[in-house]
Write an enzyme that holds these catalytic residues in place. Structure first.
Site, mmCIF file in Angstrom:
data_model
loop_
_atom_site.group_PDB
_atom_site.id
_atom_site.type_symbol
_atom_site.label_atom_id
_atom_site.label_comp_id
_atom_site.label_asym_id
_atom_site.label_seq_id
_atom_site.Cartn_x
_atom_site.Cartn_y
_atom_site.Cartn_z
ATOM 1 N N CYS A 85 42.720 -22.570 -14.101
ATOM 2 C CA CYS A 85 41.480 -22.426 -13.322
ATOM 3 C C CYS A 85 41.508 -23.272 -12.060
ATOM 4 C CB CYS A 85 40.279 -22.808 -14.170
ATOM 5 S SG CYS A 85 40.221 -21.918 -15.728
ATOM 6 N N CYS A 208 27.725 -20.928 -20.484
ATOM 7 C CA CYS A 208 29.106 -20.551 -20.135
ATOM 8 C C CYS A 208 29.180 -19.929 -18.752
ATOM 9 C CB CYS A 208 29.635 -19.508 -21.118
ATOM 10 S SG CYS A 208 29.626 -20.019 -22.834
ATOM 11 N N HIS A 334 33.212 -17.006 -12.033
ATOM 12 C CA HIS A 334 34.439 -17.795 -12.145
ATOM 13 C C HIS A 334 35.668 -16.885 -12.257
ATOM 14 C CE1 HIS A 334 37.169 -20.956 -13.027
ATOM 15 N NE2 HIS A 334 36.983 -21.070 -14.329
HETATM 16 N N1 COA Z 1 26.149 -16.114 -18.191
HETATM 17 C C1 COA Z 1 25.089 -15.279 -18.068
HETATM 18 N N2 COA Z 1 25.099 -14.013 -18.481
HETATM 19 C C2 COA Z 1 26.243 -13.545 -19.028
HETATM 20 C C3 COA Z 1 27.379 -14.345 -19.169
HETATM 21 C C4 COA Z 1 27.301 -15.681 -18.739
HETATM 22 N N3 COA Z 1 28.340 -16.497 -18.860
HETATM 23 N N4 COA Z 1 28.378 -13.617 -19.729
HETATM 24 C C5 COA Z 1 27.856 -12.380 -19.922
HETATM 25 N N5 COA Z 1 26.577 -12.345 -19.498
HETATM 26 C C6 COA Z 1 25.657 -11.225 -19.573
HETATM 27 C C7 COA Z 1 26.237 -9.935 -19.045
HETATM 28 O O1 COA Z 1 25.921 -9.757 -17.682
HETATM 29 C C8 COA Z 1 25.546 -8.910 -19.910
HETATM 30 O O2 COA Z 1 24.221 -8.712 -19.433
HETATM 31 P P1 COA Z 1 23.534 -7.274 -19.462
HETATM 32 O O3 COA Z 1 23.476 -6.905 -20.929
HETATM 33 O O4 COA Z 1 22.204 -7.514 -18.834
HETATM 34 O O5 COA Z 1 24.447 -6.388 -18.683
HETATM 35 C C9 COA Z 1 25.412 -9.603 -21.259
HETATM 36 O O6 COA Z 1 25.427 -11.010 -20.965
HETATM 37 C C10 COA Z 1 26.541 -9.281 -22.222
HETATM 38 O O7 COA Z 1 27.760 -9.370 -21.496
HETATM 39 P P2 COA Z 1 29.170 -9.275 -22.167
HETATM 40 O O8 COA Z 1 30.175 -9.067 -21.088
HETATM 41 O O9 COA Z 1 29.127 -8.295 -23.286
HETATM 42 O O10 COA Z 1 29.325 -10.744 -22.750
HETATM 43 P P3 COA Z 1 30.416 -11.212 -23.742
HETATM 44 O O11 COA Z 1 29.750 -11.598 -25.017
HETATM 45 O O12 COA Z 1 31.529 -10.218 -23.815
HETATM 46 O O13 COA Z 1 31.009 -12.533 -23.021
HETATM 47 C C11 COA Z 1 31.178 -14.911 -22.931
HETATM 48 C C12 COA Z 1 30.242 -13.691 -22.929
HETATM 49 C C13 COA Z 1 30.343 -16.157 -22.806
HETATM 50 C C14 COA Z 1 31.968 -14.953 -24.246
HETATM 51 C C15 COA Z 1 32.152 -14.771 -21.746
HETATM 52 O O14 COA Z 1 31.415 -14.727 -20.551
HETATM 53 C C16 COA Z 1 33.124 -15.949 -21.691
HETATM 54 O O15 COA Z 1 34.109 -15.964 -22.413
HETATM 55 N N6 COA Z 1 32.909 -16.938 -20.806
HETATM 56 C C17 COA Z 1 33.777 -18.078 -20.687
HETATM 57 C C18 COA Z 1 34.892 -17.796 -19.715
HETATM 58 C C19 COA Z 1 35.904 -18.910 -19.724
HETATM 59 O O16 COA Z 1 36.269 -19.446 -20.743
HETATM 60 N N7 COA Z 1 36.426 -19.242 -18.552
HETATM 61 C C20 COA Z 1 37.420 -20.273 -18.401
HETATM 62 C C21 COA Z 1 36.763 -21.583 -18.457
HETATM 63 S S1 COA Z 1 37.869 -22.945 -18.602
#
Ligand code: COA
Length: 392
Positions: A85, A208, A334
């Site tokens: 990252c 997240c 991100h």
């Molecule tokens: N913040 C706010 N909203 C979020 C979000 C976040 N981080 N991630 C997803 N959403 C929203 C989407 O827009 C979607 O909204 P909608 O239903 O209105 O369209 C809903 O939540 C579901 O989205 P989806 O893509 O199905 O979420 P998910 O459960 O597949 O993924 C996480 C959610 C948190 C698991 C994923 O964003 C994640 O893994 N984040 C961390 C990334 C990471 O680790 N990066 C490296 C860091 S070191």
């Protein structure tokens, strides 16, 4: 070392960009950066591109060549930089060093990632490659769960609360609302965060950063070149990098990122400033706990007082140190390889007075803080309106 300035910045809107491929995003950001700098592609002497995992996200490697090709920059040297990252921050640092060391006078540093073409599970596995594959991810750890361990320990040692973590996300969503490039332009409340789905307790969905497509690019110039092109350069006063253990369990601390402390100390020393001199900072808030650790490790508040600072409204837009005016990783998004460059672009716009609705008044000194993995690579830059901060 020669002085180096940033003279232009551009980025794409971050988010789910299903209509565009990686090359279209690269061109969109690159052309905007060149236009912002007022230079032509034919003047650019080298390109550095931050990208974490094009191969695993979309089957595309050789990203340096792809970017130079589609930006029409061939045959200049074009180099992909990978540091998880922190790939973008490190691409910026390599571009800086290439000019400071005298090799080039006009260079583009870019960052790009296309993450939403795969399902979340695949994205999580790919991102997990930035942790220790044999000792962490193999046993089921993910980035949310690794940062959740740090959050738990921070709560245990310093009394940090889930509400305080939520306040980080609320602030960053408030800022994202004012940023046309942000993935989420949506106001949220502490209750929204607390009631969002658990991801890795105590971290919930709204603690997240999301999975994002996007690209960003900045143009760097030697002092002589910068003065020929613009009256409004933003100077790079310090560039510093530090490394630490790949795995969290080998770290000297679970409640801080020691490489941040080391890189920040070096950067402050090189720039000749103290943490309190910083007006605007883009820090690596991949999870809300990461921003709390960042403001502590960067010396903006004493260790352990990060959580409380958010209750007091420190770090909001227009406060003594405005943190993550772009919306941060949390709300702006991100796209891992692009984040470090977006941070520089945001600070560039703030220091030039070009940050629109989210502009803070009289910004003179800015800082960027980009973390790879759970803290194995950290890159810190200090930028300002002054070529030499000791003589301001
Ligand atoms: N913040 C706010 N909203 C979020 C979000 C976040 N981080 N991630 C997803 N959403 C929203 C989407 O827009 C979607 O909204 P909608 O239903 O209105 O369209 C809903 O939540 C579901 O989205 P989806 O893509 O199905 O979420 P998910 O459960 O597949 O993924 C996480 C959610 C948190 C698991 C994923 O964003 C994640 O893994 N984040 C961390 C990334 C990471 O680790 N990066 C490296 C860091 S070191």
């Amino acid at each position: 070392m020669r002085r180096v300035a940033v003279i232009g910045a551009g980025m794409t809107r971050f988010g789910e960009r299903w209509e565009e491929g990686m090359r279209e995003l690269a061109v969109e950001a690159g052309v905007r950066a060149l236009e912002s700098a007022g230079v032509r592609g034919s003047q650019i002497q080298a390109l550095y591109v931050g990208n974490m995992s094009g191969g695993r996200f979309i089957g595309q490697e050789h990203i340096g060549a792809l970017a130079a090709d589609y930006l029409g920059l061939n045959p200049i040297p074009s180099t992909r930089i990978e540091a998880a990252c922190a790939s973008g921050g490190l691409a910026f640092r390599q571009a800086y060093l290439s000019i400071a060391g005298g090799e080039f006078d006009l260079v583009v540093a870019g960052g790009i990632e296309k993450m939403t073409d795969v399902l979340t599970g695949q994205a999580t596995t790919t991102l997990g490659g930035a942790a220790d594959q044999e000792w962490e991810t193999f046993f089921g750890a993910t980035f949310p769960s690794i940062y959740a361990l740090m959050a738990r320990r921070h709560m245990h040692e310093y009394g940090t609360t889930e509400e305080q973590l939520a306040m980080v996300a609320v602030k960053n969503h408030d800022n994202g609302l004012k940023n046309p490039y942000a993935q989420f332009r949506k106001k949220i409340t502490v209750e929204d965060v607390l009631n969002s789905s658990p991801v890795a307790t105590p971290l919930k969905l709204l603690d997240c950063s999301p999975i994002t497509d996007g690209a960003a690019a900045v143009v760097l110039a030697s002092e002589e070149m910068a003065r020929k092109i613009t009256d409004d350069p933003v100077w790079i006063n310090a560039s510093a990098q530090a490394s630490d253990t790949l795995a969290l369990h080998s770290r000297s601390s679970f409640t801080s990122i020691p490489a941040t402390r080391l890189a920040a100390e070096k950067a402050y020393q090189k720039a000749g400033i103290k943490p309190k001199d910083v007006d605007v900072a883009e820090v690596h808030d991949c999870f809300t706990i990461a921003e709390i650790m960042a403001v502590e490790d960067l010396g903006f508040v004493p260790k352990g007082e990060g959580g409380k600072a958010y209750e007091e409204g420190m770090f909001e837009l227009g406060s003594d140190i405005s943190v993550n005016t772009s919306g941060g990783l949390k709300a702006c998004g991100h796209p891992v390889g692009a984040t470090g460059i977006k941070q520089v672009a945001e600070v560039f716009w703030q220091l030039r007075g070009e940050a629109g609705e989210r502009q803070i008044p009289d910004a003179e000194i800015g800082l960027t803080h980009n973390v790879g993995g759970s803290g194995a690579t950290v890159v810190v830059h200090v930028l300002s309106r002054y070529p030499d901060l000791r003589q301001r």
